[in-house]
Design a protein around this motif. Sequence first.
Motif, PDB file in Angstrom:
ATOM      1  N   VAL A  65      20.767 -10.872 -14.260  1.00 51.51           N
ATOM      2  CA  VAL A  65      20.315  -9.986 -13.195  1.00 51.51           C
ATOM      3  C   VAL A  65      21.149 -10.157 -11.931  1.00 51.51           C
ATOM      4  N   GLY A  66      21.349 -11.413 -11.524  1.00 56.59           N
ATOM      5  CA  GLY A  66      22.004 -11.683 -10.242  1.00 56.59           C
ATOM      6  C   GLY A  66      23.475 -11.332 -10.204  1.00 56.59           C
ATOM      7  N   LEU A  67      24.232 -11.776 -11.203  1.00 55.90           N
ATOM      8  CA  LEU A  67      25.673 -11.514 -11.204  1.00 55.90           C
ATOM      9  C   LEU A  67      25.976 -10.029 -11.388  1.00 55.90           C
ATOM     10  N   ASN A  68      25.261  -9.377 -12.294  1.00 57.63           N
ATOM     11  CA  ASN A  68      25.466  -7.935 -12.454  1.00 57.63           C
ATOM     12  C   ASN A  68      25.079  -7.177 -11.194  1.00 57.63           C
ATOM     13  N   GLY A  69      24.064  -7.676 -10.500  1.00 59.05           N
ATOM     14  CA  GLY A  69      23.683  -7.050  -9.240  1.00 59.05           C
ATOM     15  C   GLY A  69      24.783  -7.164  -8.198  1.00 59.05           C
ATOM     16  N   GLN A  70      25.440  -8.321  -8.154  1.00 55.56           N
ATOM     17  CA  GLN A  70      26.537  -8.503  -7.193  1.00 55.56           C
ATOM     18  C   GLN A  70      27.753  -7.656  -7.567  1.00 55.56           C
ATOM     19  N   ALA A  71      28.036  -7.522  -8.875  1.00 54.35           N
ATOM     20  CA  ALA A  71      29.143  -6.669  -9.309  1.00 54.35           C
ATOM     21  C   ALA A  71      28.849  -5.211  -8.970  1.00 54.35           C
ATOM     22  N   TYR A  72      27.610  -4.818  -9.123  1.00 55.27           N
ATOM     23  CA  TYR A  72      27.207  -3.457  -8.752  1.00 55.27           C
ATOM     24  C   TYR A  72      27.364  -3.238  -7.248  1.00 55.27           C
ATOM     25  N   ARG A  73      27.012  -4.252  -6.474  1.00 56.81           N
ATOM     26  CA  ARG A  73      27.035  -4.131  -5.013  1.00 56.81           C
ATOM     27  C   ARG A  73      28.449  -4.192  -4.445  1.00 56.81           C
ATOM     28  N   THR A  74      29.277  -5.112  -4.954  1.00 54.11           N
ATOM     29  CA  THR A  74      30.612  -5.292  -4.379  1.00 54.11           C
ATOM     30  C   THR A  74      31.702  -5.206  -5.443  1.00 54.11           C
ATOM     31  N   ASN A  75      32.077  -6.354  -6.006  1.00 55.62           N
ATOM     32  CA  ASN A  75      33.152  -6.411  -6.998  1.00 55.62           C
ATOM     33  C   ASN A  75      32.927  -7.632  -7.892  1.00 55.62           C
ATOM     34  N   LEU A  76      33.996  -8.135  -8.511  1.00 53.86           N
ATOM     35  CA  LEU A  76      33.852  -9.271  -9.437  1.00 53.86           C
ATOM     36  C   LEU A  76      34.107 -10.620  -8.778  1.00 53.86           C
ATOM     37  N   SER A  77      34.133 -10.671  -7.454  1.00 49.20           N
ATOM     38  CA  SER A  77      34.466 -11.932  -6.786  1.00 49.20           C
ATOM     39  C   SER A  77      33.454 -13.037  -7.086  1.00 49.20           C
ATOM     40  N   ASN A  78      32.214 -12.663  -7.402  1.00 51.00           N
ATOM     41  CA  ASN A  78      31.199 -13.672  -7.706  1.00 51.00           C
ATOM     42  C   ASN A  78      31.421 -14.368  -9.040  1.00 51.00           C
ATOM     43  N   MET A  79      32.365 -13.870  -9.839  1.00 52.84           N
ATOM     44  CA  MET A  79      32.642 -14.548 -11.103  1.00 52.84           C
ATOM     45  C   MET A  79      33.203 -15.947 -10.867  1.00 52.84           C
ATOM     46  N   ALA A  80      33.657 -16.212  -9.651  1.00 56.26           N
ATOM     47  CA  ALA A  80      34.190 -17.539  -9.338  1.00 56.26           C
ATOM     48  C   ALA A  80      33.164 -18.635  -9.576  1.00 56.26           C
ATOM     49  N   TRP A  81      31.878 -18.338  -9.326  1.00 57.30           N
ATOM     50  CA  TRP A  81      30.838 -19.351  -9.540  1.00 57.30           C
ATOM     51  C   TRP A  81      30.821 -19.828 -10.985  1.00 57.30           C
ATOM     52  N   GLU A  82      31.150 -18.956 -11.912  1.00 57.17           N
ATOM     53  CA  GLU A  82      31.093 -19.301 -13.330  1.00 57.17           C
ATOM     54  C   GLU A  82      32.451 -19.723 -13.881  1.00 57.17           C
ATOM     55  N   VAL A  83      33.467 -18.923 -13.634  1.00 60.41           N
ATOM     56  CA  VAL A  83      34.773 -19.150 -14.252  1.00 60.41           C
ATOM     57  C   VAL A  83      35.430 -20.428 -13.746  1.00 60.41           C
ATOM     58  N   THR A  84      35.399 -20.658 -12.441  1.00 62.62           N
ATOM     59  CA  THR A  84      36.084 -21.839 -11.904  1.00 62.62           C
ATOM     60  C   THR A  84      35.319 -23.130 -12.181  1.00 62.62           C
ATOM     61  N   ALA A  85      34.161 -23.021 -12.817  1.00 66.67           N
ATOM     62  CA  ALA A  85      33.454 -24.230 -13.252  1.00 66.67           C
ATOM     63  C   ALA A  85      34.294 -25.017 -14.246  1.00 66.67           C
ATOM     64  N   ALA A  86      35.331 -24.395 -14.807  1.00 70.21           N
ATOM     65  CA  ALA A  86      36.207 -25.086 -15.760  1.00 70.21           C
ATOM     66  C   ALA A  86      36.797 -26.357 -15.158  1.00 70.21           C
ATOM     67  N   PHE A  87      37.123 -26.339 -13.863  1.00 68.40           N
ATOM     68  CA  PHE A  87      37.680 -27.527 -13.217  1.00 68.40           C
ATOM     69  C   PHE A  87      36.676 -28.679 -13.273  1.00 68.40           C
ATOM     70  N   ALA A  88      35.441 -28.401 -12.924  1.00 69.46           N
ATOM     71  CA  ALA A  88      34.400 -29.434 -12.936  1.00 69.46           C
ATOM     72  C   ALA A  88      34.088 -29.882 -14.358  1.00 69.46           C
TER      73      ALA A  88
END
Length: 603
Positions: A65-88
């Motif tokens: 719900v939350g991530l799709n809502g942010q993509a609907y509102r703005t763009n895909l910049s919120n994917m950083a919360w998930e994708v960059t978790a690879a470093f951790a």
Amino acid sequence: MIIGGIGFTLISAAFFMGLVAWYSYIKTKGEVSDTAGYFLAGRGLTGTFIAGSLLLTNLSAEQLVGLNGQAYRTNLSNMAWEVTAAFAIIIMATYLLPKYLGGNFTTLPEFLSKRFDEGVRQYTVLLFMLGYILVTAPSMLYSGALAVLQLFNVPELFGISYEASVWIVIWIIGIIGAIYAIFGGLKAVAISDTLNGVGLIIIGLLVPILGLIALGDGSIGDGMKQIATTNTEKMNSIGTEKDSVPFGTIFTGMIFANLFYWASNQYVIQRTLGAKSLAEGQKGVLISGFYKLLVPLTMMIPGVIAFHMYGDGLKSVDLAYPALISDVLPKWMSGFFLAVLLGAVLSSFNSLLNSAATMFALDIYKARFNHEADDRKLISVSKIAGTLLAIVSLCIAPLLMNAPEGLWDLIRRFTGFFNIPIIVILLVGIFTKRVPALAAKVVIIFHVITYYMLVWGTQHLFDFVVPIHFIHIYAILFVVEVAIMVAIGFWKPRITPYTFRSEAAVDMVPWKYTLPVSVVLLALVAILYVVFSPIDLAYAGGYVSPAFWPVTLGILAVTIALAFVALKKWNKTYARYLKSENTLTKIKRGSTAELQPTLSEYQ
């Protein structure tokens, strides 16, 4: 009712959920009679179950719900919360997991009690509990309820108010999830998570495909062409200062936020602490990193599709995904989707409850009130604590109806109260030997007060907004708090330096492919950012910019070279390091004996 045939939907959903519950019960029957079985799945989880459980623990209706809502509102910049978790994830797999398993810890606060003192243990448990009960668990339940309400229009169906519907759905979901966690223990949670994870991947991949077909009037190619050539800024993952996740934050506070989540958050790392060996734990952690790379496709592209289908006409950004589901998913799949949706919510909720109850039983009850408590008593206390925690969360969750902004941003801001101080204390505790317990306690109190003032307090008290993004504030406070702990360490050091002792209860031979797989994972993160950038899908001048292929091929060439070096040379150095840390041990018939491996094992 948005999806017809509610009887069929509910019956088929109950069938799928019952199947998962039955299989989980069969696999855990008779295995939760002691603390190792109940809290750590008998230390027998394989990489597959660890990865599946991590996937479902991390990805829930909150993300759908939350991530799709942010993509609907703005763009895909919120994917950083998930994708960059690879470093951790890589840091967890290669460095911290060997320490956790080598120290034979059941909870993170247990490690902190050995490194600092019981006071730090209690402070940390308090932070975890408040974060779980007030933020994490309620958000999981509320986001799941929101999706269910959009699908079935519960107020109209039963003739009750929207507010009453939210309360009812939240309590139904929460009670089912609590039963898993309270009566089944960690293994039941891990098995149900893995099965539900398969369903989540199926639904996650199917929805954007069906959405593109609907957008293209029956042609998936036309749908892809529309999102790639119209409003291309929606496909951009490179956030500006006006976006909720500016690109620069990836290299500041987000690193530490993800490191907290994947390396110190009890309800996440508890799956890895139940690994049957270091190798299986490393496999599970790293595989979960590859799952995270699917997030833009499964949990953000549907939001972009919703924007193209509905424009900005939705009443709330958090309705983007539920609205798309109700329009594109075939009716005969509605029960399966409901089972997967509820499974995702239940997974995250029961995982959190299981870990919170574990910390209460081991880090509060046993450590503070009953040092001689046996396994039966601890399990009983854990079940009671889990029940009480569930009830509190169920009462708080409906209050999120009053949140004025998107659910995702709200959650990320509130987690700032507890993520940074915990990761600061953990890292300083690992990398220093003489920093005292006083430093950790000072940092916890300092952080809670300072973070509130910087993010909300100045506006509430002085009508002044601090012009710094809250993710940058994460990083600023991380640096300041590390400095505070080190300074106190110089001023008032421990009398005796802390020494890590290996007490491993599982085989500590590392996975042969840990380092090369880590290299590949990082490379895929880089390629994903290239794809969702003005170089590729967000390119305004056509489909792909001239720079796309040179950049992509360059990343691939570097990856192949580094993976080869990792497999042939770095593995030897890594094996020597683990051995020098006295974590390379093998358990034989209940005793700890030093393992003397040949380096050919890592070649």
